[in-house]
Scaffold this motif. Structure first.
Motif, short mmCIF file in Angstrom:
data_model
loop_
_atom_site.label_atom_id
_atom_site.label_comp_id
_atom_site.label_asym_id
_atom_site.label_seq_id
_atom_site.Cartn_x
_atom_site.Cartn_y
_atom_site.Cartn_z
N SER A 44 0.83 -1.21 0.00
CA SER A 44 0.00 0.00 0.00
C SER A 44 0.87 1.26 0.00
CB SER A 44 -0.92 0.00 1.22
OG SER A 44 -1.78 -1.11 1.21
N TYR A 66 -1.05 4.68 0.38
CA TYR A 66 -1.51 5.06 1.72
C TYR A 66 -0.35 5.62 2.53
CZ TYR A 66 -4.04 4.91 6.12
OH TYR A 66 -4.66 5.27 7.30
N CYS A 99 -0.21 9.46 4.24
CA CYS A 99 0.08 9.79 5.63
C CYS A 99 1.08 10.94 5.72
CB CYS A 99 0.64 8.58 6.37
SG CYS A 99 -0.51 7.21 6.54
N TYR A 154 -3.73 2.41 9.97
CA TYR A 154 -3.56 1.33 8.99
C TYR A 154 -3.44 -0.04 9.66
CZ TYR A 154 -1.80 -1.13 4.85
OH TYR A 154 -1.65 -1.99 3.79
#
Length: 457
Positions: free
Chosen positions: A161, A164, A168, A212
């Motif tokens: 990922s 993602y 962040c 996450y």
């Protein structure tokens, strides 16, 4: 055909998918300090820039801790996934997260307790110390958030990922960039405001990264995974030590460099504070280039680690060489900017007198002259970490900073003065490049021979 995409999909597609978000994350992460320096330079002046420079070792040490645990955990995580052992990968991830949180809290406490002595060690002069104490005293409060966020980012990328992970980091940087001018110019908080904006951005990134934990694709984390064991901790440290040492070495270099600049600056027309401020701008600018290279390295790490664990050595070679090609493209652009456009780059960080601009331009052109090749050492060090050969990764991590640059910084100025300080950078870069090429070439030949052996087939 392997089940995981890392084992069969086209390498250019994979590297683009994993490296671009990683590059964005590391680039934006490096902009935390740079954005502060730009606004501080405009609002406070070159003493404020010098303050962020002598405070910078706190950030590099913080990143070293994050890499020690984050890269080590991600490397072991990828190798276990390549060997089809998801339960072991989950244990690595859980223990790594506990290590990140513990290390972050300890680091912040120690840093606050020893703040002023450490700033003096880092090279703060009497005029710079008040600004540095104010800036570092606040930013240290955000270091636990930064360590957990950066450490988790490596695991999130290894889990497949990368976007993602990028989200962040970028979210926190956006908050920092918005709040910086508000706190500095509108609220009149100056250096304190820049530091406060940084911590608030880091807190947001931390919150998103921790979110996450329930979204992992390849593993399922349970409470029993969040345990520390001495054996697992040492294995993680062993895998992440080369990346960590590279950052620790950068910190040591920064300290030696700061003291050399103030000592030889006092013997020159520039004085003590101009070299500190000029060097700070050049190093932060170079950090942008290095962050892109680090992003490429972090993006390619899961590809190398998984395929090495799966004994697909041709794909290991393909991934490394592709990352090197990307590095040369980026480094070529950086080299052209540093050599042909130093004045407009430096002007972004605020104006100064004629001597200040003269020194900063000269320092950028000379110290970063070998920017074209200095990313090879970093990529090669992480290559050995990704394949589980941490000792060789550590050796390469030490070459440029410890074995070559620090001795050159101490010896060359004895004969050449301030010019010797500047020349130490490109000479160390070139030697480290030659050593890196030799070691990686030997390893790739060994892998090629193994992949062609009857046992492998």
């Amino acid at each position: 055909m392997p089940e995981n995409q890392l084992g069969y999909e086209k390498m250019t597609t994979l590297l683009r998918r994993f490296a671009l978000p990683s590059i964005t994350s590391t680039l934006v992460s490096s902009l935390y300090n740079i954005v502060d320096q730009v606004f501080i330079g405009q609002g406070v002046g070159y003493l404020g820039n010098a303050a962020t420079n002598v405070s910078y070792p706190f950030s590099t040490i913080c990143l070293a801790i994050a890499l020690l645990v984050g890269v080590g955990s991600a490397a072991r995580f990828s190798l276990f996934l390549g060997k089809k052992k998801p339960d072991e990968a989950a244990k690595v991830a859980g223990s790594g997260i506990v290590l990140m949180a513990t290390a972050g809290l300890l680091y912040a406490v120690v840093g606050e307790c020893l703040l002023e002595p450490l700033l003096r060690i880092f090279g703060a002069t009497a005029d710079v110390l008040p600004y540095a104490r104010q800036y570092a005293g606040v930013t240290l409060l955000g270091m636990p958030f930064l360590i957990v966020t950066n450490g988790l980012s490596n695991l999130i990328r290894a889990d497949g990922s990368p976007k993602y992970s990028m989200f962040c980091i970028v979210s926190g940087a956006v908050v920092n960039t918005i709040l910086d001018p508000i706190f500095i110019f509108i609220c009149g908080l100056d250096v304190f405001g820049a530091a406060l904006a940084t911590v608030m951005g880091q807190l947001l990134s931390f919150t998103l990264a921790v979110g996450y934990l329930k979204k992992f694709k390849t593993i399922r984390l349970v409470r029993s995974d969040f345990r520390l064991s001495l054996h697992s901790t040492l294995r993680t440290f062993g895998m992440g030590i080369s990346s960590c040492i590279n950052q620790v070495a950068i910190t040591i270099v920064q300290i030696v460099l700061n003291h050399s600049l103030t000592y030889y600056g006092a013997l020159s027309i520039y004085g003590t504070d101009i070299p500190l401020a000029g060097c700070g701008i050049v190093m932060k600018t170079n950090a942008i280039l290095l962050s892109i290279i680090v992003g490429i390295s972090q993006g390619v790490q899961p590809l190398i680690g998984f395929n090495y664990g799966a004994q697909q050595y041709k794909r290991v070679r393909e991934a490394y060489l592709l990352a090197i090609r990307w590095n040369f493209i980026v480094s070529s652009i950086g080299f052209c900017l540093f050599e042909f456009f130093p004045y407009p780059i430096i002007s972004v960080f605020g104006s100064g007198n004629e001597l200040y601009m003269e020194f900063a331009v000269k320092f950028m052109r000379i110290f970063l002259f070998m920017a074209l090749v200095n990313g090879v050492q970093l990529l090669s060090s992480n290559f050995f970490t990704a394949i589980g050969k941490a000792n060789r990764g550590l050796l390469l991590a030490l070459t440029r900073q410890v074995f070559f640059l620090i001795p050159l910084l101490l010896l060359l100025p004895l004969w050449l003065g301030m010019d010797g300080v500047m020349l130490a950078g490109p000479i160390a870069d070139f030697i480290a490049f030659v050593v890196s090429v030799a070691l990686v070439r030997k390893e790739l030949k060994r892998q090629a021979a193994h992949s062609n052996s009857p046992l492998q087939e």
